[in-house]
Design a protein around this motif. Structure first.
Motif, short mmCIF file in Angstrom:
data_model
loop_
_atom_site.label_atom_id
_atom_site.label_comp_id
_atom_site.label_asym_id
_atom_site.label_seq_id
_atom_site.Cartn_x
_atom_site.Cartn_y
_atom_site.Cartn_z
N TYR A 13 0.84 -1.19 0.00
CA TYR A 13 0.00 0.00 0.00
C TYR A 13 0.88 1.24 0.00
O TYR A 13 1.78 1.38 0.82
N LEU A 14 0.62 2.11 -0.95
CA LEU A 14 1.21 3.45 -0.96
C LEU A 14 0.06 4.44 -1.07
O LEU A 14 -0.89 4.23 -1.83
N GLU A 15 0.15 5.50 -0.30
CA GLU A 15 -0.90 6.51 -0.30
C GLU A 15 -0.77 7.44 -1.49
O GLU A 15 0.34 7.83 -1.88
N ARG A 16 -1.92 7.81 -2.07
CA ARG A 16 -1.94 8.76 -3.18
C ARG A 16 -1.19 10.03 -2.78
O ARG A 16 -1.35 10.52 -1.67
N GLY A 17 -0.37 10.53 -3.67
CA GLY A 17 0.38 11.75 -3.40
C GLY A 17 1.74 11.51 -2.80
O GLY A 17 2.56 12.42 -2.73
N SER A 18 2.01 10.28 -2.35
CA SER A 18 3.36 9.95 -1.87
C SER A 18 4.32 10.11 -3.04
O SER A 18 3.93 9.99 -4.21
N VAL A 19 5.58 10.40 -2.73
CA VAL A 19 6.58 10.55 -3.77
C VAL A 19 7.68 9.52 -3.57
O VAL A 19 8.24 9.41 -2.47
#
Length: 100
Positions: A13-19
């Motif tokens: 899982y990666l959150e939207r907007g993470s870079v």
């Protein structure tokens, strides 16, 4: 079985907007894919991805939506025999703190 000719990183899982911040020792292809497109990539089928040729480091990729993600780093079509790399993640909250 042949060795894969790419380096793989995966996240449940990666959150939207993470870079994703990718540091490379030389030019490489950097491809961020969802599970379906990564499976197609591995099978040599048509696939979609975010990213491209990273000629300078650090190379930054913004996660377009929350969920599981795969990152492939390879030299397909580029000169060279290998590239060292490191990947770090900056969550959206940290990006907002930097702007404040």
């Amino acid at each position: 079985m042949a060795e894969p000719n790419f380096a793989e990183h995966s996240w449940d899982y990666l959150e939207r907007g993470s870079v994703l911040v990718v540091t490379l020792s030389g030019p490489a292809n950097v491809r961020l894919m969802d599970p379906e497109n990564f499976a197609a990539f591995e099978d040599g089928e048509k696939y979609a991805f975010h990213g491209g040729i990273a000629r300078r480091a650090p190379y930054r990729l913004k996660v377009p939506h929350s969920g599981p993600w795969f990152l492939a780093i390879d030299l397909d079509g580029l000169p060279g025999r290998g590239v060292r790399h490191e990947v770090s993640i900056v969550p959206p909250q940290k990006l907002e703190e930097r702007r404040a």
